[in-house]
Each structure stands twice: as C-alpha cells, then as structure tokens.
Write an enzyme that holds these catalytic residues in place. Structure first.
Site, PDB file in Angstrom:
ATOM      1  N   CYS A   1      -2.800   8.879   2.488  1.00 61.52           N
ATOM      2  CA  CYS A   1      -2.413   8.430   1.142  1.00 61.52           C
ATOM      3  C   CYS A   1      -3.542   8.593   0.124  1.00 61.52           C
ATOM      4  O   CYS A   1      -3.279   8.709  -1.065  1.00 61.52           O
ATOM      5  CB  CYS A   1      -1.898   6.999   1.183  1.00 61.52           C
ATOM      6  SG  CYS A   1      -3.012   5.897   2.018  1.00 61.52           S
TER       7      CYS A   1
ATOM      8  N   GLU B   1       0.883  -1.184   0.000  1.00 64.05           N
ATOM      9  CA  GLU B   1       0.000   0.000   0.000  1.00 64.05           C
ATOM     10  C   GLU B   1       0.907   1.216   0.000  1.00 64.05           C
ATOM     11  O   GLU B   1       1.396   1.629   1.048  1.00 64.05           O
ATOM     12  CB  GLU B   1      -0.873   0.013   1.261  1.00 64.05           C
ATOM     13  CG  GLU B   1      -1.798  -1.152   1.408  1.00 64.05           C
ATOM     14  CD  GLU B   1      -2.951  -1.106   0.435  1.00 64.05           C
ATOM     15  OE1 GLU B   1      -3.078  -0.111  -0.306  1.00 64.05           O
ATOM     16  OE2 GLU B   1      -3.706  -2.075   0.405  1.00 64.05           O
TER      17      GLU B   1
HETATM   18  P1  NAD Z   1      10.028   6.794   4.511  1.00 58.87           P
HETATM   19  O1  NAD Z   1       9.781   6.330   3.164  1.00 58.87           O
HETATM   20  O2  NAD Z   1      11.414   6.744   5.020  1.00 58.87           O
HETATM   21  O3  NAD Z   1       9.136   6.005   5.598  1.00 58.87           O
HETATM   22  C1  NAD Z   1       7.806   5.621   5.391  1.00 58.87           C
HETATM   23  C2  NAD Z   1       7.517   4.491   6.377  1.00 58.87           C
HETATM   24  O4  NAD Z   1       8.276   3.350   6.005  1.00 58.87           O
HETATM   25  C3  NAD Z   1       7.926   4.787   7.829  1.00 58.87           C
HETATM   26  O5  NAD Z   1       6.905   4.341   8.686  1.00 58.87           O
HETATM   27  C4  NAD Z   1       9.192   3.973   8.061  1.00 58.87           C
HETATM   28  O6  NAD Z   1       9.252   3.437   9.374  1.00 58.87           O
HETATM   29  C5  NAD Z   1       9.032   2.849   7.090  1.00 58.87           C
HETATM   30  N1  NAD Z   1      10.311   2.392   6.557  1.00 58.87           N
HETATM   31  C6  NAD Z   1      11.297   3.142   6.043  1.00 58.87           C
HETATM   32  N2  NAD Z   1      12.312   2.356   5.616  1.00 58.87           N
HETATM   33  C7  NAD Z   1      11.958   1.085   5.900  1.00 58.87           C
HETATM   34  C8  NAD Z   1      12.585  -0.178   5.725  1.00 58.87           C
HETATM   35  N3  NAD Z   1      13.786  -0.294   5.132  1.00 58.87           N
HETATM   36  N4  NAD Z   1      11.928  -1.285   6.147  1.00 58.87           N
HETATM   37  C9  NAD Z   1      10.715  -1.190   6.727  1.00 58.87           C
HETATM   38  N5  NAD Z   1      10.066  -0.029   6.906  1.00 58.87           N
HETATM   39  C10 NAD Z   1      10.682   1.092   6.509  1.00 58.87           C
HETATM   40  O7  NAD Z   1       9.618   8.286   4.558  1.00 58.87           O
HETATM   41  P2  NAD Z   1       8.801   9.244   5.464  1.00 58.87           P
HETATM   42  O8  NAD Z   1       9.573  10.501   5.569  1.00 58.87           O
HETATM   43  O9  NAD Z   1       8.378   8.613   6.741  1.00 58.87           O
HETATM   44  O10 NAD Z   1       7.537   9.494   4.540  1.00 58.87           O
HETATM   45  C11 NAD Z   1       7.770  10.005   3.228  1.00 58.87           C
HETATM   46  C12 NAD Z   1       6.738   9.634   2.262  1.00 58.87           C
HETATM   47  O11 NAD Z   1       6.210   8.351   2.515  1.00 58.87           O
HETATM   48  C13 NAD Z   1       5.520  10.530   2.300  1.00 58.87           C
HETATM   49  O12 NAD Z   1       5.749  11.661   1.567  1.00 58.87           O
HETATM   50  C14 NAD Z   1       4.461   9.656   1.692  1.00 58.87           C
HETATM   51  O13 NAD Z   1       4.516   9.777   0.295  1.00 58.87           O
HETATM   52  C15 NAD Z   1       4.879   8.281   2.042  1.00 58.87           C
HETATM   53  N6  NAD Z   1       4.039   7.698   3.094  1.00 58.87           N
HETATM   54  C16 NAD Z   1       2.951   7.036   2.679  1.00 58.87           C
HETATM   55  C17 NAD Z   1       2.110   6.491   3.600  1.00 58.87           C
HETATM   56  C18 NAD Z   1       0.876   5.753   3.173  1.00 58.87           C
HETATM   57  O14 NAD Z   1      -0.085   5.713   3.928  1.00 58.87           O
HETATM   58  N7  NAD Z   1       0.876   5.126   2.007  1.00 58.87           N
HETATM   59  C19 NAD Z   1       2.391   6.610   4.968  1.00 58.87           C
HETATM   60  C20 NAD Z   1       3.556   7.292   5.357  1.00 58.87           C
HETATM   61  C21 NAD Z   1       4.376   7.832   4.406  1.00 58.87           C
END
Ligand code: NAD
Length: 476
Positions: A284, A250
């Site tokens: 999202c 997702e």
């Molecule tokens: P990010 O991509 O670093 O993190 C997003 C999520 O993924 C966090 O909860 C983090 O704990 C998890 N994550 C990161 N690296 C991981 C790994 N290697 N293994 C497992 N989990 C991991 O970035 P961010 O700064 O937290 O968010 C940036 C972007 O992420 C937002 O702009 C948005 O587009 C997207 N996002 C989407 C949703 C959604 O509901 N689809 C939720 C949160 C963030």
C-alpha cells in the site's frame, strides 16, 4: 510444508473437516491447491465473540509485565520457527523467500516492540484550578476488538493489530485473508505456545462479508481495525456506526514519487528500481506514480526500464528469483486493465506489459511513459508491478500532480536541497513522507493515511493508543 489451516477459538485449533464449508487455498506460483480453508460457522463466530468477551476482564487486569512476557515469548518462538514460516508465506503469497523472511522479522519486532511499549502506557497529572482538586488521565483497553487483514502482508498486518491489541489489554478476534491464512495461524500457534490464556485471541476464517457483519454487529466488539481496499473500509465503517465503534482504517495508497532535478540520481534510481517491485508492487505504500523533472526523465526512464527488464521472475522459493507472482489472478486481470487503458491513450510501454506463462499469476515488471494524469495508472491505485512515469517542469506542478488523487497514504521525494525537501515534507498531502528513502514503516513509527487512505495509526505509541481509551479522573 504447508500446514493444515485451522481456526483458533477459545484456545482450541479447529481444522477443516467433514460437513464444514471450506474453500481451496492456491499457490500463486503454480495454481496448485495448497490446502483447504475452513469456514467458521455462525455458531463458531458466536463462540469466538463469547470467548473474547469472557476473557477480557482478566486480560485487562493482568499486569502489563505479565502480558509483556507472553508477547516476548511469542516473538521468541516465531524467531525460532522463522525458516519454516518464511516457506509457508512464500507458498501462500508468492513473494521471494528473502522478502518473506524480512516480513517475519518485521512482524516479530512488532511483537517485541508491543511487549515493551505495553509497559509504558503512562497517564498524566494535569494541574487543576484548585488545591482541593486533582486531575489524572489513565488509559484503559477499549475491550474486545475485531480486526481484518489482507493478503499482501500475511504476517505483518496481523502482527500490527494482534500484538498492539493484546499489549493494550484488549482481547481480539482476527479474520485473516482467506487467500493467505496460514501465516496468521502460525501467529496464533506461537501465542498459544507462549501461554496466552484462552479467549484472548481467536482466528476466524470464511466469507469476508459474512464474518465481518456478524462480528461487527456484536455489542461486545468495541473496536474495528481493517487493512485493505477503500471501498471495503467504507463498508466496515458503515457497519461500525450502529454501535459507534472505534475504527482504524488502513486503506489503499497511490503514492507519488517526485524526483527533483537536484536529486542524487544514482541513489534515486537504485532505491526506486528496487522498491517499486518489492512484493510485485502489491504494497500500500509502494511508490506508484512517478513525476520526474523534465531534465532527468529520459535518462531515468531508460535506466529504470533496463533494471526492471533484468529482474528475474519466478517461484519465490527459488534463490535467484527477484520478483514472484502476483498474489491472485484478480491482480493479473487488473494489470491487463491498466495497460489496456494506457495503450488506448498511446502510452509507451518501455519494458514488460504482459502476463507470463499459463500457470501462476506472473506479470512482467513494466515501465510506461507518455500518459496524462487522466490515465488509470495515474488516477487509480495499480497495486502491481507497473511504473508510470511523467515529466514535470516546476515544483508547483509536481506537488499538484502528487496531490491529485483521493488517496493519501505515503509520498516520496528525491532531492539534495533542503528547500525541496521542506516543500515535499510540508506540501505532499499524505500520512507519511519519505525524503530520499522509502523507509516509512517500522515497529516504532506511526503508520497511517489521510484522505481516502483512511484514519488512525498502527505502529509506534500511536498504534498502541488505537486500542486504549483515555479516562479523566477528577479527585477532590
Ligand atoms: P477486496 O477489496 O475485495 O479485498 C481486500 C481485503 O479485504 C481482502 O483481504 C478481503 O478478505 C477483505 N475483505 C473484502 N470484503 C470484506 C468484508 N466485507 N469484510 C471484511 N473483509 C473484507 O479486493 P482485493 O481484490 O483483495 O484487493 C483489491 C484492492 O485492495 C487492491 O487493488 C488494493 O488497492 C487494495 N488492497 C489494499 C491493501 C492494503 O495494504 N492497504 C491490501 C490488500 C488490498
């Protein structure tokens, strides 16, 4: 009010403590430290894997009725605790209390839905080519699952994955967000108190990449489910390839909104002015890119900017707050990047445009016009309280702009005509389309994206089947 954050492994809660790696958890409304996040050691991750594998056969063979009872009891306990749980969520995530309570209610209803739907995992009898042969399909739980959830919905996303996995007869290890972990801890507490046998669910926390690499590499994990950004989703899919593990992804959205010239204007305005700033736009399926018919755009931008400017920004625990802070400082930096790009392209900021104060991650509700499709606000997901609005002249132009991004999670259209509604329904390339509504997420409906928004579904019967294999049995 904010609880001690603990890991939950093999039926035991494990707090932060001496000698254990940890990191602070911040309140996004004021930057103060709420608590310490304990990092699971490698040994504890392995213990979680062993526990999930050991508990699987007996949970798989527990009757759906008994599993249902535990999930229903979990929902009951969460409902009894909802006021305290809502405070916890607002403290760690920032959203207004009413939104936190709404999210907990949704999470609880997911537990209730899964409790019931887990009892209806029906197979089929398929007419065979011979009287001496019967074909049956039966569904079996895929096995122990590793699931990963983000910070924007600290209870809803864990509920979607954990409740569905358990209802299907799988055991599960969840790595919740390191920024909003306490809501997931409280879900584990309710499961524990409801009598979930040890090993069926574990919560681990820590450095995301270290945790996901160790869990996904384990041969006992048969399914990986992730909610978060597209780059991280791709990374986790690559990690899942070696064991050919099933995945549900997702990922980010970047939802288009088309307001046709025959829209019910007042309804569209009220729905979008409210919906856009829910959870400060960190959703999202948030309506992200606005395409308004050229006959309505001046009126719409003026009216929506007025409503955005009237929103009261503040600590989510204060009763008159309409919009809380962004969940972390990365989002504030991102908003500044989106606006710097918009300004370099002569975009017009009608309201907002700035961070507010020095403490907490507050950013004004913002409305921007005058941008082309190559502006960042129209090409990348902004995931925050900025509303970019552009005009269109023809239906084809609106659809082309709506579909011009890599993401395909949700899309929205506002119209009174069947013809435009049908066009939107058929031609917007997203997993979910809302016509005259933003309501595309409920426990009983499938939720999932296409294109770079990922694959697979959560919610509805599809969400349960994400944790089930289909086995064909031929009997002769
Ligand atoms: P990010 O991509 O670093 O993190 C997003 C999520 O993924 C966090 O909860 C983090 O704990 C998890 N994550 C990161 N690296 C991981 C790994 N290697 N293994 C497992 N989990 C991991 O970035 P961010 O700064 O937290 O968010 C940036 C972007 O992420 C937002 O702009 C948005 O587009 C997207 N996002 C989407 C949703 C959604 O509901 N689809 C939720 C949160 C963030």
């Amino acid at each position: 009010m904010y609880p001690t954050v603990e890991l939950y492994v093999d039926g035991r809660f494990i707090p932060a403590g001496k000698g254990r790696a940890s990191e602070p958890i911040y309140n996004p409304a004021n930057g103060q430290v709420l608590s310490e996040l304990p990092h699971a050691s490698k040994a504890e991750l392995d213990e979680a894997l062993v526990a999930a594998a050991r508990a699987f056969p007996s949970w798989r063979d527990t009757s759906p009725l008994e599993r249902s009872g535990i999930l229903r009891k979990t929902a009951e306990l969460l409902r009894e605790r909802i006021d305290a749980l809502s405070e916890i969520m607002t403290l760690e995530q920032g959203k207004p209390l009413a939104e936190s309570k709404g999210e907990w209610n949704h999470a609880i209803e997911i537990f209730e839905w899964c409790a019931e739907e887990g009892r209806r995992v029906y197979g089929r009898v398929i007419p065979s080519r011979s009287l001496a042969l019967d074909h049956l399909t039966v569904h079996e739980p895929v096995g122990p699952c590793a699931v990963f959830t983000p910070w924007n919905f600290p209870a809803l996303t864990p509920a979607r994955k954990v409740a569905a996995a358990l209802a299907a007869g799988c055991t599960v290890i969840i790595k919740a967000s390191e920024e909003t972990p306490a809501s997931a801890v409280e879900i584990m507490r309710a499961l524990h108190d409801a009598g979930l046998p040890k090993g069926c669910a574990q919560l681990v926390l820590g450095v995301p990449s270290a945790v996901s690499e160790r869990l996904i590499a384990s041969p006992s994990i048969r399914k990986v489910s992730f909610t978060g950004s597209t780059p991280v989703g791709k990374h986790l899919m690559k990690l899942s390839i070696d064991g050919l593990k099933r995945t549900t992804m997702e990922l980010g959205g970047n939802a288009p909104v088309i307001i046709f010239d025959d829209a019910d204007y007042d309804h569209a305005l009220a729905t979008l002015a409210g919906g856009k700033f829910r959870n400060a736009g960190q959703v999202c399926i948030s309506p992200a890119r606005y395409f308004v018919h050229e006959s309505l755009i001046d009126r719409f931008t003026t009216d929506v900017a007025q409503r955005a400017a009237a929103l009261r920004l503040g600590d989510g625990r204060e009763s008159d707050t309409n919009m809380g802070p962004l969940a972390n400082s990365r989002r504030v930096d991102a908003m500044e990047r989106f606006l710097a790009d918009a300004e370099s392209r002569d975009g017009k900021v009608l309201t907002g445009g700035k961070r507010v104060g020095n403490a907490g991650n507050f950013f004004e509700p913002t409305v921007v016009t005058g941008l082309n499709q190559d502006a960042l606000l129209f090409s990348e997901e902004c995931f925050g309280p900025i509303m970019p609005i552009a005009p269109f002249a023809t239906v084809d132009e609106a659809i082309e702009k709506a579909n011009a991004v890599a993401a395909g999670l949700a899309g929205y259209a506002f119209t009174r005509s069947v013809e435009n509604a049908r066009t939107a329904m058929r031609r917007i390339k997203t997993g979910m389309v809302g016509v005259n509504t933003l309501a595309v997420s409920s426990p009983e409906t499938p939720f999932g994206g296409v294109k770079e928004s990922g694959h697979g579904y959560e919610g509805g019967i599809e969400g349960l089947h994400a944790y089930l294999d289909t086995k064909l049995v031929s009997l002769s």
